[in-house]
Design an enzyme around this catalytic site. Structure first.
Site, PDB file in Angstrom:
ATOM      1  N   GLY A 148       0.817  -1.201   0.000  1.00  0.00           N
ATOM      2  CA  GLY A 148       0.000   0.000   0.000  1.00  0.00           C
ATOM      3  C   GLY A 148       0.852   1.253   0.000  1.00  0.00           C
ATOM      4  N   ASP A 149       0.196   2.385   0.027  1.00  0.00           N
ATOM      5  CA  ASP A 149       0.840   3.697   0.014  1.00  0.00           C
ATOM      6  C   ASP A 149       0.588   4.362   1.350  1.00  0.00           C
ATOM      7  OD1 ASP A 149       1.676   6.287  -0.355  1.00  0.00           O
ATOM      8  OD2 ASP A 149       0.481   6.665  -2.145  1.00  0.00           O
TER       9      ASP A 149
ATOM     10  N   HIS B 274      12.840  10.681   7.293  1.00  0.00           N
ATOM     11  CA  HIS B 274      13.964  11.486   6.798  1.00  0.00           C
ATOM     12  C   HIS B 274      13.973  11.583   5.274  1.00  0.00           C
ATOM     13  CE1 HIS B 274      17.394   8.516   5.614  1.00  0.00           C
ATOM     14  NE2 HIS B 274      16.220   7.932   5.408  1.00  0.00           N
TER      15      HIS B 274
END
Length: 338
Positions: free
Chosen positions: A227-228, A246
């Site tokens: 998934g995103d 980061h």
């Protein structure tokens, strides 16, 4: 290793850094270190075994011997592993071979465009390849696999002490956000037999997780989900993210945090980050170089303690503590603010 006698010679060594990097790439790609595990080998034999030209290999090895990678006896043409040589083995607890390949194939060409980044703010890779890093990686399965391997090397090299310092006592469910092949969450699940969780990453990345989870014997408790994390986040009472935030600008990183905040299964959900903190931890030069990597390759950055505090607050979390872990990375602990 050699030490320069004057500032001019010291600068020459710095300016020649690109040559060292390319020499390391050649021997890593050819698998030279693997041929030396059992002891010293003549250059001619080593060249035949690796497909390199003897004269070129001898000159490359000569340079890298000065950096502690090999031991090279010129009168006899015998080559052996030096103090750093085992980091280029194909397998091994200290292997950085995948990083040697990835940095030279993925990072090195864009960094020729660092002037563009310094004058425009656009990541060098976007300018060089015409698209962001993760989009470029996704277009080539082999390239993506090498990059994932490099991230595994990276984990062993600078994050292992931090992983050992991650505390999940009392946590029932955890989502490892951007967890790649699941190795981190699998190791944590073995330490905490009651822990259940999810490894969340892009589908082509997390596809490598199921066999890792099975090998650790935790596939009955830990699942892999493609998934995103900008668009979806499974519910949990703890979120773990290791060197994920980061990668992203403050705006995008805040979006990830807010997604966690909305998805949390309990009001005071925990958040555990493994990241560098520029004004904390050991090996600050590693954190500074990683910050330069972010400048050229992504929109993110390494952050100092107060920058982490502000970022977490913007995402709905309260910074509880930052724990140094005996290496460049720190464990950042935070709590969801309802």
């Amino acid at each position: 290793m050699q030490t320069a006698a004057t500032p001019a010679l010291a600068m020459l060594r710095l300016l020649g850094g690109y040559q060292i990097s390319q020499a390391l790439y050649v021997v890593a790609r050819a698998g030279v270190a693997d041929r030396l595990v059992d002891g010293e080998v003549p250059v001619a034999e080593l060249a035949r075994a690796t497909g390199l030209r003897p004269d070129a290999l001898a000159r490359i090895v000569h340079v890298l011997a000065g950096e502690g990678v090999f031991a090279f006896d010129r009168p006899t043409d015998l080559v052996a592993l030096g103090p750093l040589g085992r980091t280029l083995l194909t397998d091994g607890p200290e292997s950085l071979r995948n990083i040697a390949l990835t940095w030279m194939e993925t990072h090195y060409p864009p960094f020729g465009e660092l002037w563009h980044t310094a004058t425009t703010g656009e990541p060098a890779i976007d300018h060089h390849f015409g698209m962001p890093l993760f989009e470029w990686l996704a277009r080539d399965r082999e390239r993506a696999a090498t990059f994932s391997g490099a991230m595994g090397d990276f984990a062993r090299a600078i994050r292992q002490d931090a992983f050992a310092a991650v505390e999940l006592e009392g946590v029932r469910t955890v989502v490892d956000v951007g967890g790649a092949d699941g190795a981190v969450l699998a190791a944590l699940a073995r330490r905490h037999p009651g822990l259940r969780g999810t490894v969340l990453d892009l589908p082509h990345v997390v596809a490598a997780a199921p066999p890792v989870l099975r090998a650790h014997g935790v596939d009955d408790r830990i699942t892999a989900v493609g998934g995103d994390f900008f668009a979806e986040m499974p519910p949990a009472d703890c979120y773990l993210a290791c060197f994920v935030l980061h990668d992203w600008s403050d705006e995008r990183a805040t979006g990830i945090l807010r997604r966690m905040h909305r998805a949390a299964a309990v009001p005071h959900a925990r958040l555990v980050l493994v990241e560098t903190v520029l004004d904390r931890g050991e090996s600050p030069e590693v954190a500074a170089l990683l910050d330069l990597t972010m400048l050229g390759m992504l929109t993110g950055r390494e952050r100092a303690a107060e920058e982490w505090r502000a970022l977490l607050a913007a995402g709905g979390f309260r910074l509880d503590r930052i724990r140094e872990a005996g290496g460049p990375a720190c464990v950042i602990e935070a709590t969801r603010v309802p």
